[in-house]
Design a protein around this motif. Sequence first.
Motif, PDB file in Angstrom:
ATOM      1  N   ASN A  13     -22.543  14.396  17.333  1.00  5.65           N
ATOM      2  CA  ASN A  13     -21.377  13.757  16.717  1.00  5.65           C
ATOM      3  C   ASN A  13     -21.723  12.539  15.871  1.00  5.65           C
ATOM      4  OD1 ASN A  13     -19.672  15.616  18.022  1.00  5.65           O
ATOM      5  ND2 ASN A  13     -19.609  14.331  19.878  1.00  5.65           N
ATOM      6  N   LYS A  51     -13.863   8.214  15.479  1.00  5.63           N
ATOM      7  CA  LYS A  51     -13.827   9.613  15.898  1.00  5.63           C
ATOM      8  C   LYS A  51     -15.023   9.949  16.789  1.00  5.63           C
ATOM      9  CE  LYS A  51     -11.178  11.528  12.042  1.00  5.63           C
ATOM     10  NZ  LYS A  51     -11.180  12.502  10.914  1.00  5.63           N
ATOM     11  N   ARG A  91     -14.678  11.464  20.474  1.00  5.97           N
ATOM     12  CA  ARG A  91     -15.236  12.781  20.780  1.00  5.97           C
ATOM     13  C   ARG A  91     -16.268  12.679  21.904  1.00  5.97           C
ATOM     14  NH1 ARG A  91     -15.761  17.161  17.468  1.00  5.97           N
ATOM     15  NH2 ARG A  91     -13.761  16.415  16.651  1.00  5.97           N
ATOM     16  N   GLU A 144     -14.752  12.460  25.314  1.00  2.00           N
ATOM     17  CA  GLU A 144     -14.230  13.734  25.820  1.00  2.00           C
ATOM     18  C   GLU A 144     -15.266  14.454  26.680  1.00  2.00           C
ATOM     19  OE1 GLU A 144     -13.002  16.022  22.478  1.00  2.00           O
ATOM     20  OE2 GLU A 144     -11.305  14.715  21.965  1.00  2.00           O
TER      21      GLU A 144
END
Length: 231
Positions: free
Chosen positions: A203, A210, A214, A217
């Motif tokens: 990522n 973001k 992410r 998560e």
Amino acid sequence: MPYRRLPNTDSARIRALKSAVDKAADTDFQELSFSMGILDEAKSALTHFEHLSARYQQLYDTQVKAGKSFVGKTKNARMYISHFMQVLYMCVMRSEIKEEQLTLYGLEKANMVVPDLTSNEQLLEWGQKIIDGENQRTSQGGVPIYNPSIAKVKVMFILFREGYQTQRLHQKATSRVLQEVAAYRERVDEIILEIWEEVEKHNNGLSPEKRLARNREYGIVYYYRKGEIAE
């Protein structure tokens, strides 16, 4: 900038693995931020570590419960053994029992003082000496001591001794599983680190906001230093 830190408790380790495994279950494998190989390892580690942690907690709870009962047994044994010795000394002072017979109880050098019964080991030692000594004296024709009788003392002593042995078994079992948990933590930490490294690398091209969202998560936990503002 926030910094990440590996979990420092077993429950946090389990949460970290669960987060990654659960996220993978809801994600198409082509979009997964870490490899299938490490996912398989994470699933296996999660199952094994959860089992070990649950087993340790079960054994620990059993040990604590048994320990509470053992406290009462220890208190009773100490009280009865101490009381018996005091009555024995009074019998000697009243010349109802010969002073030299204190040798039968191992009390010939005690100066008419109740020995230290603080530790469990001392209680085991002196409890057995008192029981053996009274049995030997009465077998030679001596009048039994009452209030408390040696029979009552023996009951309390046996309950204590059995509780002591049981507690030691619980402690050994708990310690053995705790060692297994501790030994496996290193592998769990390695797997979590591998997942986090792969996720962050995957990522890395996203915007900071973001990217952090992410990564979280997948179970990565970020901390902010004092004075920093959470993104």
